[in-house]
Scaffold this motif. Structure first.
Motif, PDB file in Angstrom:
ATOM      1  N   GLU A 109      30.489  25.344  51.358  1.00 53.66           N
ATOM      2  CA  GLU A 109      30.234  26.504  50.497  1.00 53.66           C
ATOM      3  C   GLU A 109      31.265  27.601  50.745  1.00 53.66           C
ATOM      4  OE1 GLU A 109      25.418  26.452  49.886  1.00 53.66           O
ATOM      5  OE2 GLU A 109      26.193  26.958  51.889  1.00 53.66           O
ATOM      6  N   VAL A 110      31.644  27.796  51.997  1.00 49.97           N
ATOM      7  CA  VAL A 110      32.663  28.793  52.323  1.00 49.97           C
ATOM      8  C   VAL A 110      33.998  28.372  51.730  1.00 49.97           C
ATOM      9  CG1 VAL A 110      33.946  29.900  54.197  1.00 49.97           C
ATOM     10  CG2 VAL A 110      31.484  29.564  54.416  1.00 49.97           C
ATOM     11  N   GLN A 111      34.321  27.082  51.838  1.00 55.25           N
ATOM     12  CA  GLN A 111      35.584  26.587  51.285  1.00 55.25           C
ATOM     13  C   GLN A 111      35.616  26.767  49.768  1.00 55.25           C
ATOM     14  OE1 GLN A 111      38.268  25.380  53.247  1.00 55.25           O
ATOM     15  NE2 GLN A 111      39.256  25.801  51.301  1.00 55.25           N
ATOM     16  N   ASP A 112      34.480  26.525  49.101  1.00 60.52           N
ATOM     17  CA  ASP A 112      34.400  26.735  47.652  1.00 60.52           C
ATOM     18  C   ASP A 112      34.653  28.206  47.309  1.00 60.52           C
ATOM     19  OD1 ASP A 112      33.852  24.056  47.286  1.00 60.52           O
ATOM     20  OD2 ASP A 112      31.679  24.350  47.039  1.00 60.52           O
ATOM     21  N   ALA A 113      34.074  29.114  48.099  1.00 62.60           N
ATOM     22  CA  ALA A 113      34.274  30.549  47.874  1.00 62.60           C
ATOM     23  C   ALA A 113      35.739  30.930  48.084  1.00 62.60           C
ATOM     24  CB  ALA A 113      33.374  31.360  48.793  1.00 62.60           C
ATOM     25  N   VAL A 114      36.369  30.361  49.100  1.00 63.64           N
ATOM     26  CA  VAL A 114      37.788  30.626  49.364  1.00 63.64           C
ATOM     27  C   VAL A 114      38.637  30.124  48.198  1.00 63.64           C
ATOM     28  CG1 VAL A 114      39.754  30.003  50.830  1.00 63.64           C
ATOM     29  CG2 VAL A 114      37.589  30.674  51.878  1.00 63.64           C
ATOM     30  N   ASN A 115      38.365  28.905  47.737  1.00 62.28           N
ATOM     31  CA  ASN A 115      39.130  28.346  46.620  1.00 62.28           C
ATOM     32  C   ASN A 115      38.958  29.186  45.356  1.00 62.28           C
ATOM     33  OD1 ASN A 115      39.988  26.290  48.297  1.00 62.28           O
ATOM     34  ND2 ASN A 115      38.441  24.838  47.601  1.00 62.28           N
ATOM     35  N   ALA A 116      37.732  29.642  45.094  1.00 58.61           N
ATOM     36  CA  ALA A 116      37.472  30.486  43.925  1.00 58.61           C
ATOM     37  C   ALA A 116      38.219  31.811  44.041  1.00 58.61           C
ATOM     38  CB  ALA A 116      35.978  30.730  43.769  1.00 58.61           C
ATOM     39  N   ALA A 117      38.255  32.377  45.238  1.00 61.25           N
ATOM     40  CA  ALA A 117      38.952  33.648  45.448  1.00 61.25           C
ATOM     41  C   ALA A 117      40.457  33.483  45.287  1.00 61.25           C
ATOM     42  CB  ALA A 117      38.624  34.214  46.817  1.00 61.25           C
ATOM     43  N   VAL A 118      40.994  32.357  45.741  1.00 67.08           N
ATOM     44  CA  VAL A 118      42.431  32.088  45.577  1.00 67.08           C
ATOM     45  C   VAL A 118      42.766  32.045  44.090  1.00 67.08           C
ATOM     46  CG1 VAL A 118      44.234  30.328  45.853  1.00 67.08           C
ATOM     47  CG2 VAL A 118      42.761  30.921  47.783  1.00 67.08           C
ATOM     48  N   ALA A 119      41.930  31.377  43.303  1.00 64.58           N
ATOM     49  CA  ALA A 119      42.151  31.295  41.862  1.00 64.58           C
ATOM     50  C   ALA A 119      41.986  32.669  41.200  1.00 64.58           C
ATOM     51  CB  ALA A 119      41.188  30.290  41.248  1.00 64.58           C
ATOM     52  N   GLU A 120      40.980  33.413  41.646  1.00 62.36           N
ATOM     53  CA  GLU A 120      40.690  34.739  41.069  1.00 62.36           C
ATOM     54  C   GLU A 120      41.841  35.719  41.302  1.00 62.36           C
ATOM     55  OE1 GLU A 120      37.690  38.415  42.124  1.00 62.36           O
ATOM     56  OE2 GLU A 120      36.956  36.374  42.406  1.00 62.36           O
ATOM     57  N   VAL A 121      42.347  35.746  42.531  1.00 59.29           N
ATOM     58  CA  VAL A 121      43.401  36.684  42.901  1.00 59.29           C
ATOM     59  C   VAL A 121      44.770  36.173  42.459  1.00 59.29           C
ATOM     60  CG1 VAL A 121      44.550  37.749  44.895  1.00 59.29           C
ATOM     61  CG2 VAL A 121      42.084  37.599  44.830  1.00 59.29           C
TER      62      VAL A 121
ATOM     63  N   ALA B 278      46.513  34.059  44.377  1.00 60.61           N
ATOM     64  CA  ALA B 278      47.257  34.087  45.631  1.00 60.61           C
ATOM     65  C   ALA B 278      48.221  32.912  45.702  1.00 60.61           C
ATOM     66  CB  ALA B 278      46.294  34.043  46.803  1.00 60.61           C
ATOM     67  N   SER B 279      49.412  33.210  46.235  1.00 59.68           N
ATOM     68  CA  SER B 279      50.423  32.156  46.302  1.00 59.68           C
ATOM     69  C   SER B 279      50.981  31.940  47.700  1.00 59.68           C
ATOM     70  CB  SER B 279      51.575  32.492  45.352  1.00 59.68           C
ATOM     71  OG  SER B 279      52.143  33.740  45.715  1.00 59.68           O
ATOM     72  N   GLY B 280      50.763  32.869  48.603  1.00 58.06           N
ATOM     73  CA  GLY B 280      51.321  32.709  49.936  1.00 58.06           C
ATOM     74  C   GLY B 280      50.651  33.621  50.942  1.00 58.06           C
ATOM     75  N   PRO B 281      51.139  33.569  52.179  1.00 59.93           N
ATOM     76  CA  PRO B 281      50.533  34.351  53.258  1.00 59.93           C
ATOM     77  C   PRO B 281      50.504  35.863  52.998  1.00 59.93           C
ATOM     78  CG  PRO B 281      52.066  32.749  54.145  1.00 59.93           C
ATOM     79  CD  PRO B 281      52.217  32.705  52.659  1.00 59.93           C
ATOM     80  N   GLN B 282      51.399  36.362  52.148  1.00 57.00           N
ATOM     81  CA  GLN B 282      51.410  37.797  51.857  1.00 57.00           C
ATOM     82  C   GLN B 282      50.161  38.240  51.091  1.00 57.00           C
ATOM     83  OE1 GLN B 282      53.460  35.533  50.515  1.00 57.00           O
ATOM     84  NE2 GLN B 282      53.555  35.813  48.298  1.00 57.00           N
ATOM     85  N   ASP B 283      49.418  37.301  50.517  1.00 57.08           N
ATOM     86  CA  ASP B 283      48.207  37.616  49.755  1.00 57.08           C
ATOM     87  C   ASP B 283      46.933  37.534  50.596  1.00 57.08           C
ATOM     88  OD1 ASP B 283      49.638  38.020  47.370  1.00 57.08           O
ATOM     89  OD2 ASP B 283      49.659  35.865  46.964  1.00 57.08           O
ATOM     90  N   MET B 284      47.079  37.340  51.901  1.00 53.81           N
ATOM     91  CA  MET B 284      45.918  37.197  52.788  1.00 53.81           C
ATOM     92  C   MET B 284      44.993  38.414  52.708  1.00 53.81           C
ATOM     93  SD  MET B 284      45.110  35.296  55.819  1.00 53.81           S
ATOM     94  CE  MET B 284      43.814  35.510  56.997  1.00 53.81           C
ATOM     95  N   GLY B 285      45.548  39.610  52.727  1.00 59.51           N
ATOM     96  CA  GLY B 285      44.755  40.833  52.679  1.00 59.51           C
ATOM     97  C   GLY B 285      43.946  40.943  51.397  1.00 59.51           C
ATOM     98  N   LYS B 286      44.569  40.591  50.275  1.00 63.55           N
ATOM     99  CA  LYS B 286      43.874  40.639  48.986  1.00 63.55           C
ATOM    100  C   LYS B 286      42.695  39.674  48.981  1.00 63.55           C
ATOM    101  CE  LYS B 286      48.082  41.559  46.349  1.00 63.55           C
ATOM    102  NZ  LYS B 286      49.010  40.978  45.378  1.00 63.55           N
ATOM    103  N   LEU B 287      42.933  38.477  49.488  1.00 70.94           N
ATOM    104  CA  LEU B 287      41.869  37.469  49.523  1.00 70.94           C
ATOM    105  C   LEU B 287      40.720  37.892  50.423  1.00 70.94           C
ATOM    106  CD1 LEU B 287      43.687  34.034  49.620  1.00 70.94           C
ATOM    107  CD2 LEU B 287      42.140  34.873  47.885  1.00 70.94           C
ATOM    108  N   MET B 288      41.032  38.392  51.591  1.00 69.60           N
ATOM    109  CA  MET B 288      39.978  38.809  52.519  1.00 69.60           C
ATOM    110  C   MET B 288      39.190  39.992  51.936  1.00 69.60           C
ATOM    111  SD  MET B 288      39.915  36.628  54.903  1.00 69.60           S
ATOM    112  CE  MET B 288      38.797  37.370  56.066  1.00 69.60           C
TER     113      MET B 288
END
Length: 148
Positions: free
Chosen positions: A98-110, A112-122
């Motif tokens: 469930e956490v992995q699904d939330a992470v994947n959804a957030a990556v798609a939502e934001v 995100a393309s690389g480590p510089q987007d870590m803050g946005k995702l968190m």
């Protein structure tokens, strides 16, 4: 009934039952809640109470590790008892899937393309998963997702 009211009712029940261990742990929670209310001049909602309890749980886990490393099993046992009581107030945890699904959804939502987007995702994930998932695990999953 809100979480704050539930804690107050549990404290009263522990007093009536003369359950000193539970009463002590609940008094620690209420003291932390009152401290936050006085310091920030706010009325706590359930999210804020969960954040306080989550912080206390993290402190207990750190203390247990330190006490066991120092050979003080008696103090570690006390911390474990408090940890069990504190954990009762946390919502049911999410599974890794469930956490992995939330992470994947957030990556798609934001987007995100690389480590510089870590803050946005968190920033997106923390309000959704706070109290329901260990944020260090979430952070590790985000790092893996961004390294792909």
């Amino acid at each position: 009934m809100g979480l704050k009211e539930q804690i107050t009712e549990d404290m009263k029940a522990a007093m009536r039952a003369k359950d000193t261990a539970k009463l002590s742990a609940i008094r620690l929670i209420t003291a932390a809640m009152k401290q936050k209310e006085v310091d920030e001049r706010v009325e706590l909602n359930d999210t804020m109470v969960l954040a306080i309890i989550e912080k206390m749980i993290k402190q207990r886990k750190d203390s247990i590790t330190q006490f066991e490393a120092g050979g003080r099993q008696d103090l570690a046992d006390i911390e474990k008892a408090e940890l069990a009581i504190l954990s009762q107030y946390m919502p049911a945890g999410l599974s890794d899937a469930e956490v992995q699904d939330a992470v994947n959804a957030a990556v798609a939502e934001v987007g995100a393309s690389g480590p510089q987007d870590m803050g946005k995702l968190m920033a997106v994930l923390k309000p959704k998963l706070a109290g329901r998932a260990d944020m260090t695990v979430v952070s590790a999953m985000v790092k893996v997702a961004l390294s792909k």
